[in-house]
Motif scaffolding. Structure first.
Motif, PDB file in Angstrom:
ATOM      1  N   ILE A   1       0.854  -1.204   0.000  1.00  0.00           N
ATOM      2  CA  ILE A   1       0.000   0.000   0.000  1.00  0.00           C
ATOM      3  C   ILE A   1       0.886   1.249   0.000  1.00  0.00           C
ATOM      4  O   ILE A   1       0.636   2.205  -0.748  1.00  0.00           O
ATOM      5  CB  ILE A   1      -0.974   0.019   1.202  1.00  0.00           C
ATOM      6  N   LYS A   2       1.935   1.224   0.815  1.00  0.00           N
ATOM      7  CA  LYS A   2       2.845   2.393   0.861  1.00  0.00           C
ATOM      8  C   LYS A   2       3.481   2.629  -0.509  1.00  0.00           C
ATOM      9  O   LYS A   2       3.548   3.749  -1.001  1.00  0.00           O
ATOM     10  CB  LYS A   2       3.952   2.148   1.895  1.00  0.00           C
ATOM     11  N   GLU A   3       3.940   1.533  -1.110  1.00  0.00           N
ATOM     12  CA  GLU A   3       4.577   1.625  -2.436  1.00  0.00           C
ATOM     13  C   GLU A   3       3.586   2.182  -3.473  1.00  0.00           C
ATOM     14  O   GLU A   3       3.915   3.081  -4.252  1.00  0.00           O
ATOM     15  CB  GLU A   3       5.038   0.212  -2.819  1.00  0.00           C
ATOM     16  N   MET A   4       2.350   1.674  -3.420  1.00  0.00           N
ATOM     17  CA  MET A   4       1.321   2.134  -4.373  1.00  0.00           C
ATOM     18  C   MET A   4       0.997   3.608  -4.162  1.00  0.00           C
ATOM     19  O   MET A   4       0.830   4.362  -5.131  1.00  0.00           O
ATOM     20  CB  MET A   4       0.058   1.284  -4.204  1.00  0.00           C
ATOM     21  N   MET A   5       0.920   4.038  -2.897  1.00  0.00           N
ATOM     22  CA  MET A   5       0.620   5.452  -2.604  1.00  0.00           C
ATOM     23  C   MET A   5       1.683   6.351  -3.243  1.00  0.00           C
ATOM     24  O   MET A   5       1.373   7.379  -3.835  1.00  0.00           O
ATOM     25  CB  MET A   5       0.598   5.702  -1.086  1.00  0.00           C
ATOM     26  N   GLU A   6       2.940   5.939  -3.093  1.00  0.00           N
ATOM     27  CA  GLU A   6       4.037   6.738  -3.676  1.00  0.00           C
ATOM     28  C   GLU A   6       3.913   6.783  -5.193  1.00  0.00           C
ATOM     29  O   GLU A   6       4.098   7.817  -5.818  1.00  0.00           O
ATOM     30  CB  GLU A   6       5.396   6.114  -3.317  1.00  0.00           C
ATOM     31  N   PHE A   7       3.586   5.635  -5.769  1.00  0.00           N
ATOM     32  CA  PHE A   7       3.441   5.558  -7.224  1.00  0.00           C
ATOM     33  C   PHE A   7       2.290   6.465  -7.691  1.00  0.00           C
ATOM     34  O   PHE A   7       2.415   7.211  -8.666  1.00  0.00           O
ATOM     35  CB  PHE A   7       3.182   4.099  -7.627  1.00  0.00           C
ATOM     36  N   CYS A   8       1.177   6.399  -6.966  1.00  0.00           N
ATOM     37  CA  CYS A   8       0.006   7.197  -7.350  1.00  0.00           C
ATOM     38  C   CYS A   8       0.287   8.686  -7.203  1.00  0.00           C
ATOM     39  O   CYS A   8      -0.175   9.500  -8.009  1.00  0.00           O
ATOM     40  CB  CYS A   8      -1.208   6.817  -6.492  1.00  0.00           C
ATOM     41  N   GLU A   9       1.050   9.044  -6.175  1.00  0.00           N
ATOM     42  CA  GLU A   9       1.400  10.456  -5.994  1.00  0.00           C
ATOM     43  C   GLU A   9       2.305  10.920  -7.138  1.00  0.00           C
ATOM     44  O   GLU A   9       2.069  11.961  -7.746  1.00  0.00           O
ATOM     45  CB  GLU A   9       2.113  10.646  -4.652  1.00  0.00           C
ATOM     46  N   LYS A  10       3.305  10.090  -7.439  1.00  0.00           N
ATOM     47  CA  LYS A  10       4.283  10.462  -8.469  1.00  0.00           C
ATOM     48  C   LYS A  10       3.632  10.615  -9.850  1.00  0.00           C
ATOM     49  O   LYS A  10       3.914  11.556 -10.587  1.00  0.00           O
ATOM     50  CB  LYS A  10       5.369   9.388  -8.506  1.00  0.00           C
ATOM     51  N   TYR A  11       2.751   9.689 -10.194  1.00  0.00           N
ATOM     52  CA  TYR A  11       2.176   9.692 -11.544  1.00  0.00           C
ATOM     53  C   TYR A  11       0.737  10.203 -11.591  1.00  0.00           C
ATOM     54  O   TYR A  11       0.067  10.091 -12.618  1.00  0.00           O
ATOM     55  CB  TYR A  11       2.277   8.279 -12.155  1.00  0.00           C
TER      56      TYR A  11
END
Ligand code: NAP
Length: 356
Positions: free
Chosen positions: A309-319
């Motif tokens: 979930i943490k990894e996905m949150m970062e990905f969603c923020e970045k892109y």
């Protein structure tokens, strides 16, 4: 004279179903006191998943009433326990499906706590301290910080909410099928709802050609123009299904209704994979011949780990990958539930708890 410690179990207003009609009404209950590992969260928004309707209506036969649904919870930390160092009062925080697990088994020790035998969901369960778990259709929750994540500052809270389950469920299923490692695959998404539309977004973000496979012809334009899908197959049209035979490397099935996966297997290339995340209440059936003649793999997947979930949150923020939502005031909660059951949502309802 010995000092007595006052135990304060806070009273909370929530919205519960009391029987299999699934009708939600105000319900006052108590949460546990904030423990040493806990954070208390003022809930701002909660996503509404089709699974909430299924549990509220006892579709799986395991519902204990009253049930307070909601596992896409976002809010603000209002209290922290003495062991909590990674959250402070005022932080924006999210809680998903898992409220606890044993934290001691091989699965918990390898960031797969959501598969732990002792995993307890955030609602319709009994926590290790014996209290009933009630979900996010409520004004406040006490959650173990080890299952909470920070919501990045650039993500609007209301749009981040569905990432906690709809987002992570498809992200984890795709990631663990190695979909994110090799761009340029042809992937299919069955069912364009809360989970499905996030799968389209992740598929495109990771450089794939994405085909939506849907029962709703009305979603074609939305799928292609709003979500960026490349192709659309109307699954009720045998000509379209036959015309796309053996065209896809990977299919994600997000369908909530009972259905046969046989026709969808025919869309996979030899060696293709069908990953099932949708949860119909009846067993999924499939014919053996297309499976063995196509060397097809069928697998399942549930939500994702806190680390994912943490990894996905970062990905969603970045892109800037965010769910498409419709905000629901609390006085429309039953209307939204009915619309969800009728497949009338584009693409996720999010309950506005704080303003209600
Ligand atoms: P949703 O928003 O209602 O989307 C489901 C989609 O399924 C619908 O939009 C519809 O898409 C399609 N559909 C509906 N009836 C159908 C039928 N008879 N035949 C074929 N397709 C049909 O639901 P959701 O919130 O995305 O949840 C989907 C499922 O995932 C639910 O069963 C939920 O319990 C489950 N779930 C699983 C996990 C997990 O960890 N594995 C996590 C959360 C939810 P079209 O109109 O495009 O056909």
């Amino acid at each position: 004279m010995a000092m007595e410690t006052a135990i304060h179990t806070p009273e909370v207003l929530g919205w519960a179903a009391h029987d299999a009609t699934g009708k939600l009404s105000p319900f006052i209950f108590t949460r546990r006191e904030n423990g040493v590992n806990d954070v208390t969260i003022k809930i701002m928004y909660c996503g509404m998943c089709r699974g909430d309707v299924q549990f509220a209506k006892n579709d799986f036969g395991n519902t204990t009433y009253p049930i307070v649904p909601g596992y896409e919870i976002v809010g603000i930390v209002t209290k922290t326990g003495s062991n909590v160092s990674n959250f402070k009062i005022g932080d924006r925080v999210g809680v998903g499906y898992v409220s606890s697990s044993c934290l001691d088994c091989e699965l918990c020790n390898t960031s797969r706590e959501h598969y732990c035998d002792q995993m307890r969901p955030v609602y319709n369960s009994v926590a290790s301290d014996g209290t009933v778990t009630y979900g996010g259709y409520s004004q406040m929750i006490v959650a173990d910080h080890r299952y909470c994540v920070h919501i990045p500052e650039n993500l609007a809270l209301e749009r981040a909410a569905p990432l906690l389950v709809a987002g992570i469920t498809v992200y984890s299923a795709m990631k663990n099928s190695n979909i994110f490692e090799c761009p340029g695959k042809r992937i299919g998404v069955i069912g364009l709802g809360g989970l499905g539309h996030m799968a389209v977004k992740f598929g495109k973000a990771f450089g794939h050609q994405v085909t939506v496979i849907s029962t709703s012809s009305s979603k074609k334009e939305l799928a292609i123009q709003r979500l960026g899908a490349d192709d659309f197959i109307l699954s009720t049209d045998p000509t379209q299904m036959q015309g796309n035979r053996r065209s896809l490397d990977f299919i994600l099935d997000t369908v909530s209704a009972n259905h046969s996966v046989g026709p969808y297997i025919e869309l996979l290339k030899v060696d293709g994979t069908l990953a099932i995340v949708g949860a119909p209440s009846k067993p999924i059936d499939f014919p053996s011949l297309p499976l063995i003649c196509g060397k097809i793999t069928i697998k399942g997947s549930i939500i994702g780990s806190v680390e994912e979930i943490k990894e996905m949150m970062e990905f969603c923020e970045k892109y800037e990958i965010l769910p498409e939502i419709e905000i629901v005031p609390i006085n429309k909660i039953n209307e939204a539930f009915d619309r969800l059951a009728k497949n009338d949502v584009k693409f996720r309802f999010v309950l506005d708890i704080a303003s209600s």
